[in-house]
Design a protein around this motif. Structure first.
Motif: not given
Length: 409
Positions: A205-217, A265-270, A272-276
């Motif tokens: 899947d191509y997931v637009e968004g960011q990773t959990a690392a960005h959420l940690a920042r 390697n946890i992707l976050w779609h801002e 929709s608030g969804t993690a993959k």
């Protein structure tokens, strides 16, 4: 003269940072730096780069980790084309127009691999290769489009030294095949995999968004402009934990273990608030390969803080509970902006993990529900028998916590 840094080692490997005249700060703070590196061993404000037409100078900002040029610790140093700057576990090669013989910290000539330059615009399997969207130690991820279907995917192309022999290829096929039909809303689906010429590839899947690392920042306060946004941080971490727990419950029922869960390697779609959860079978598919051995030491340094204690002992029993531990670490990091264990050296980090006594998340940040804090610490319990017995049990507890807090996820 065009000047830039290219990250040749570290979690941000493959990224390019142009250098404009002026002062630039390198560090891990997304808000207070010009070059932000997602590397747990990089200080918040690590070093400053002074750029002018005829000179580039690095200045250490008195961090506890040190700043190095070509393997030597420096406080202030003029950079020349081909020099390698090391901050934390990241190495950045300085390039300029006159750079003809770049070298890494060991003096080995480094040049972008020719296979990487040739791939954009080519066809691999049923996909037309587009631009690079990520790079790592095992290969490069491209945005690609199905030649017939038109479907946009994230195409991971492994380095051409994999497979080294038929046994490695057969393992790749054997591991990837059971994952291809799996579909879950919180799992990056595999749409295909194969070998084309010298390359093994996986299309997901191509997931637009960011990773959990960005959420940690963000949780560190680097991206928060007001108290209202900061107050929602625990809910984001809770949603992420819920979504990945659902994915793990599904994959474990299908007898698939991830074995390499990190914030990257946890992707976050801002919106929709969804993690993959990404890269489900990659670790096992290349396990024991010559390519994995080639990058193992550097990979371990970057991913060390997410490993369960038993993963550091080659004689220990490793099961699905290691995935729960790693999810606990990521959740802790997104809650607090801090890793639970982070020593000044890798050896210090290993010792802290083996001692198994992290600070409670509420010591870093107030407002975290007590039940959520307890759940995170239980995921990260030192002994496997003290963790949740399964992803399903974890999921049940998280659902109860959500109901109590009025969070429907």
């Amino acid at each position: 003269m065009t000047k830039q840094f290219v990250v040749i080692e570290g979690p941000e490997q493959g990224r390019v940072f142009p250098l404009a005249n002026g002062a630039l700060v390198i560090g891990s703070s997304n808000k207070n730096t010009d070059i932000c590196l997602n590397d747990p061993y990089v200080s918040r404000l690590h070093c400053k780069i002074e750029v002018s037409d005829d000179r580039v100078v690095v200045n250490d900002l008195k961090n506890s980790k040190g700043t190095f040029v070509n393997g030597t610790q420096v406080t202030r140093h003029d950079l020349h084309a081909g020099d390698v700057l090391r901050v934390g576990n990241s190495q950045l090669r300085f390039e300029a127009e006159a750079n003809a013989v770049p070298a890494n910290a060991e003096g080995v000539v480094y040049q972008p691999p020719t296979w990487l330059e040739q791939l954009p615009g080519q066809t691999i399997g049923p996909y037309q290769v587009g631009g690079i969207i990520g790079a790592g130690r095992h290969g490069v991820v491209f945005k690609a489009t199905g030649s017939r279907s038109g479907q946009v995917v994230a195409l991971k192309v492994l380095a051409p030294d994999f497979p080294a022999d038929d046994a490695e290829l057969q393992q790749f096929i054997r591991v990837v095949k059971p994952a291809l039909p799996l579909r879950h809303p919180h799992l990056v689906a595999l749409h295909g995999a194969g070998r084309a010429g010298p390359f093994c590839w996986l299309a997901g899947d191509y997931v637009e968004g960011q990773t959990a690392a960005h959420l940690a920042r963000r949780a560190r306060g680097d991206d928060n402009e007001d108290e209202e946004e900061e107050a929602t941080d625990w809910r984001i971490a809770f949603r992420l934990a819920m979504h990945v727990a659902r994915a793990l419950s599904f994959t474990h029922r299908n007898r698939l273990r991830h074995a390499n869960i990190t914030a990257n390697n946890i992707l976050w779609h801002e919106s929709s608030g969804t993690a993959k959860l990404n890269d489900l079978v990659l670790a096992e598919a290349i396990g024991g390969s010559a390519m994995q051995r080639r990058v193992q030491e550097k990979k371990l340094l970057a991913e060390l803080p997410y490993l369960a204690p038993e993963q550091m002992d080659e004689n220990a029993f490793i099961d699905d509970l290691s995935d729960l531990y790693s999810l606990g670490v990521v959740t802790y990091e997104v809650l607090t902006g801090q890793l639970p264990y982070k020593g000044d050296t890798p050896e210090d980090t290993i010792q802290l993990i083996r001692e198994g006594m992290p600070l409670r998340p509420t010591k870093h940040r107030t407002g975290i529900p007590a039940d959520l804090e307890r759940a995170v610490l239980k995921m990260m319990a030192l002994r496997q028998e003290d963790r949740y017995s399964s992803a399903a049990e974890l999921l049940s507890d998280l659902e109860r916590i959500g109901e109590t807090a009025g969070e429907k996820v």
